[in-house]
Scaffold this motif. Structure first.
Motif, PDB file in Angstrom:
ATOM      1  N   THR A 248      50.576  49.054  32.616  1.00 30.37           N
ATOM      2  CA  THR A 248      50.295  48.175  33.744  1.00 30.37           C
ATOM      3  C   THR A 248      48.932  48.551  34.314  1.00 30.37           C
ATOM      4  OG1 THR A 248      51.523  49.702  35.118  1.00 30.37           O
ATOM      5  CG2 THR A 248      52.720  47.790  34.288  1.00 30.37           C
ATOM      6  N   ARG A 249      48.608  48.020  35.492  1.00 33.14           N
ATOM      7  CA  ARG A 249      47.225  48.145  35.968  1.00 33.14           C
ATOM      8  C   ARG A 249      46.687  49.565  35.982  1.00 33.14           C
ATOM      9  NH1 ARG A 249      49.461  46.530  41.354  1.00 33.14           N
ATOM     10  NH2 ARG A 249      49.792  48.503  42.426  1.00 33.14           N
ATOM     11  N   LEU A 250      47.530  50.565  36.306  1.00 34.49           N
ATOM     12  CA  LEU A 250      47.001  51.918  36.386  1.00 34.49           C
ATOM     13  C   LEU A 250      46.510  52.432  35.038  1.00 34.49           C
ATOM     14  CD1 LEU A 250      49.352  54.083  35.207  1.00 34.49           C
ATOM     15  CD2 LEU A 250      50.483  53.334  37.283  1.00 34.49           C
ATOM     16  N   SER A 281      40.792  45.778  40.884  1.00 31.50           N
ATOM     17  CA  SER A 281      41.376  44.794  39.987  1.00 31.50           C
ATOM     18  C   SER A 281      41.312  45.379  38.581  1.00 31.50           C
ATOM     19  CB  SER A 281      40.591  43.484  40.039  1.00 31.50           C
ATOM     20  OG  SER A 281      40.780  42.777  38.823  1.00 31.50           O
ATOM     21  N   ALA A 282      42.478  45.621  37.982  1.00 27.92           N
ATOM     22  CA  ALA A 282      42.494  46.232  36.654  1.00 27.92           C
ATOM     23  C   ALA A 282      41.864  45.300  35.627  1.00 27.92           C
ATOM     24  CB  ALA A 282      43.917  46.592  36.253  1.00 27.92           C
ATOM     25  N   ARG A 283      41.979  43.990  35.857  1.00 30.36           N
ATOM     26  CA  ARG A 283      41.365  43.053  34.914  1.00 30.36           C
ATOM     27  C   ARG A 283      39.843  43.160  34.986  1.00 30.36           C
ATOM     28  NH1 ARG A 283      39.694  38.453  37.496  1.00 30.36           N
ATOM     29  NH2 ARG A 283      41.764  37.659  37.800  1.00 30.36           N
ATOM     30  N   ASP A 284      39.319  43.185  36.190  1.00 28.42           N
ATOM     31  CA  ASP A 284      37.868  43.290  36.317  1.00 28.42           C
ATOM     32  C   ASP A 284      37.371  44.634  35.791  1.00 28.42           C
ATOM     33  OD1 ASP A 284      38.102  40.826  37.419  1.00 28.42           O
ATOM     34  OD2 ASP A 284      37.677  41.438  39.484  1.00 28.42           O
ATOM     35  N   LEU A 285      38.135  45.690  36.045  1.00 35.01           N
ATOM     36  CA  LEU A 285      37.718  47.004  35.549  1.00 35.01           C
ATOM     37  C   LEU A 285      37.840  47.095  34.030  1.00 35.01           C
ATOM     38  CD1 LEU A 285      38.983  49.556  38.219  1.00 35.01           C
ATOM     39  CD2 LEU A 285      36.655  48.715  37.817  1.00 35.01           C
ATOM     40  N   ALA A 286      38.775  46.322  33.468  1.00 34.47           N
ATOM     41  CA  ALA A 286      38.891  46.303  32.008  1.00 34.47           C
ATOM     42  C   ALA A 286      37.604  45.751  31.399  1.00 34.47           C
ATOM     43  CB  ALA A 286      40.091  45.465  31.574  1.00 34.47           C
TER      44      ALA A 286
END
Ligand code: ADP
Ligand code: ZN
Ligand code: ZN
Length: 677
Positions: A248-250, A281-286
């Protein structure tokens, strides 16, 4: 003298400087975990630089106490990612980096650290070992669109963002798996990171991953894991025993020294945004992570976030489309029909059209899903006599009625109390439940469909571990005729016998003021609707609404995400909303609203002329009072992201001073790219 610059989990603008004793010099590297004194405590830190010059008097430096050289140092990309996150989200590097470490490294190691590490290392990750990498073959050949997508991702060199747009069931997961397989096959050490919104509701994703890569080592990371398990999984990724990390995001902060590909499934999902602490935002950090590691990244969704869609439209992301449902076999027609509640007023929450359709589906031996985005029995109870309504005592919101245990509950803060026998203000005993929640609909369905097997799926029905999975399994196995629930019913399984989906109450969100409400509603409805039509028989989606001609519902009926998204983008452009502007939200909370607003007012005044950055007036938050605290917000925006970022740095230092000097104390928080305003 060697000086170690160390980040710790504390709000410190710069890394701290420590003397590195002679005896530790061989062990210490950039990226090493260490233990340092901080005030009177000893804390975990990460060495981010080694130098020979200090910015303060060297004689006064305290010494590093221990270097954790039992674990390999974190690599430069990981350090760069956490440093970026700190800067971008206006927090300190250490506040991102240290909490991102697994539990075993987040606190100073105890005396038997090495032994416990060895035990963690022996825990099995996935089914096999990194030494073998043979991926199992899928049972079918990819279709032409899937092949095109895989080839594009496979051919990408360096940083290359892709948007994989395809409805649920169009075969996106197969594309991720094949793209991953190719990366792993090409480089025997390569690692792949797969981010998903929720692991518990989608166990089949993990199962498919393990089936496809029986020998590659699959580490799983999410917040529900016990501490030791999380540490073991993290280490497996850090040390290369796991070639795939599903999380998940973490998990966006997992250490992956050989990262070769990142996948973000359901990239539009709100759960990728952290709700407290550093609001990343995990998506943006991805995306950022892929850029730092110079690897391709794939964002997949049936309903991409409008921001993501804009990037694809601008040509910054490669757009890959899967237009048809994969899966083979006959795909039944899905009809979406609006039920005008002004002409067919709901009884017990159900229109005549929905009742009839439910009865017909069950008579044919088929299954139905009933979606209502509200848990509990009723959102509120009211007194017929004096107009009293049930409210949370700590929040500015209604308290919902839960019939099973006779409680009133606040869905925001968790407050609960017994339902009063009589109206607390006038003593009237005729208290009435107003509106409908999942429990009440479950009851209504039992009336309408005598003998039917009805089950409910929502946060209340799934407090026990695996309850959600069990409920979905029961539908899958044909043991449930009608499943009523919140959007939890939209996720997970391929339901083979569902031919009817009823959406009871979408209107609240249809008219909500939040500019992101439409995209969330569209995503939810399309996902819920997507549960029909797997059976090969004709299926129907019925939407009860007062606004049957609303453009959003028309787009839904046509399955036209692209039309919907382009129209949303046009609206946002003309209204100058994200992604055409960049926003940050400063929020405060205090016992008294005047204080929360006062600090924001002072912060606004302190900004003076902010140039291309625009500051709005401080206002109470939409949910004004939460758990007894009054909350206010101040929106800051600019068309230029860099200008906004530069402004925030100086301004937040002033905000911190203003808040610190204010009596009584006012807590404040900054959120960059807020998702709810
Ligand atoms: P998505 O991730 O877009 O929801 P999936 O990858 O889960 O889609 O695919 C949906 C179903 O179709 C799965 O059961 C999958 O095994 C199957 N499937 C996917 N691609 C193909 C294909 N090319 N041929 C046959 N079946 C496929
Ligand atoms: Zn009353
Ligand atoms: Zn409350």
């Amino acid at each position: 003298m060697t000086i170690a610059r160390v980040v710790v989990d504390a709000p410190l603008a710069q890394p701290l400087e420590y003397a590195l004793p002679e005896a530790l010099q061989a062990a210490a590297q950039i990226g090493s975990c260490c233990v340092v004194p901080l005030g009177r405590r000893q804390v975990s830190g990460i060495v981010v630089a080694l130098t020979h010059s200090a910015t303060v008097d060297q004689a006064r430096l305290r010494a590093v106490l221990r270097v954790v050289d039992e674990v390999a140092p974190l690599d430069a990309n990981w350090l760069a990612l956490t440093a970026f996150s700190g800067t971008y989200y206006q927090h300190c590097w250490g506040e991102v980096a240290v909490p991102a470490l697994p539990p075993a490294l987040r606190t100073p190691p105890g005396p038997r650290f090495l032994a416990s590490l060895q035990r963690l290392r022996q825990r099995e990750v996935g089914a096999g070992h990194a030494a073998t990498d043979g991926a199992a073959q899928p049972a079918f050949a990819l279709n032409a669109e899937q092949c095109t997508a895989v080839e594009a991702i496979d051919a990408a060199v360096g940083f290359a963002p892709h948007l994989l747009h395809g409805v649920t069931g169009s075969g996106k997961t197969e594309v991720y798996l094949e793209a991953a397989a190719r990366r792993l096959a090409r480089d025997p050490r390569a690692q792949v990171l797969l981010l998903v919104p929720e692991i518990n509701l989608t166990p089949q994703f993990e199962a498919r991953l393990r089936a496809r890569f029986p020998h590659a080592g699959v580490a799983v990371l999410h917040s529900g894991l016990p501490a030791a398990e999380r540490s073991a999984q993290w280490l497996a990724a850090h040390e290369g025993r796991a070639r795939l990390v599903l999380g998940t995001r973490l998990a966006v902060f997992a250490s992956l020294p050989q990262l070769a590909l990142i996948v973000v499934d359901e990239e539009h999902d709100a759960s990728f945004k952290a709700g407290d602490g550093v609001r990343y935002s995990a998506r943006d950090l991805a995306i950022k992570r892929a850029q730092l590691a110079r690897v391709p990244v794939v964002l997949g969704s049936a309903t991409p976030a409008i921001e993501t869609w804009a990037q694809a439209q601008r040509g910054r992301y490669v757009l890959l489309r899967l237009a048809a449902r994969a899966g083979g076999g006959a795909q039944g027609q899905v009809q979406v029909r609006m039920i005008d509640t002004r002409e067919d007023p709901p009884q017990q929450g159900l229109t005549q059209a929905v009742r009839t359709a439910l009865q017909a589906a069950l008579a044919r031996g088929e299954q139905a899903l009933v979606f209502i985005n509200r848990r509990g029995y009723a959102p509120v109870i009211a007194c017929e006599g004096c107009g009293w309504v049930s409210q949370c005592v700590r929040c500015s919101t209604f308290a919902a009625y839960h019939k099973g245990d006779g409680t009133l509950r606040c869905h925001h803060c968790g407050w609960q109390a017994r339902v009063p026998r009589a109206c607390p203000t006038c003593g009237n005993v005729d208290l009435r439940a107003v509106g409908h929640g999942t429990q009440r609909i479950e009851e209504a369905l039992a009336d309408v469909l005598p003998g039917a097997r009805i089950a409910r799926l929502d946060r209340d029905s799934t407090r026990k571990r695996h309850a959600a999975r069990d409920a979905l399994d029961a539908v899958h196995a044909g043991e449930t005729d009608v499943l009523v629930g919140t959007q939890m019913i939209a996720k997970g399984h391929d339901f083979q016998r569902v031919t009817l989906v009823a959406v009871l109450n979408a209107d609240a969100q249809l008219v909500a003021p939040d500019f992101r409400a439409p995209e969330r509603l569209f995503a939810t409805l399309l996902q819920v609707a997507g549960r029909a039509g797997r059976s090969g028989r004709a299926s129907e989606v019925l939407v009860q609404t007062r606004y049957p001609t609303h453009p959003l519902l028309a787009a839904l009926a046509a399955g036209d995400y692209v039309g919907f998204a382009n129209q949303q983008l046009a609206e946002r452009e003309s209204a100058q909303l994200p992604p055409f502007v960049h926003q940050a939200l400063l929020t405060t909370e205090a016992r008294v609203m005047a204080h929360a607003l006062g600090v924001l007012g002072a912060a606004r005044d302190a900004a003076g002329d902010a140039g291309v950055v625009r500051l709005f007036d401080p206002v109470p938050m939409p949910l004004e009072r939460l758990a007894g605290m009054h909350r206010a917000q101040l929106l800051v925006e600019s068309r230029q992201r860099a200008a906004l970022q530069a402004f925030l740095v100086g301004w937040l230092a002033q905000v911190a001073r203003i808040a610190a000097e204010h009596r009584p104390r006012v807590r404040w928080q900054i959120e960059v790219d807020p998702q709810q305003i």
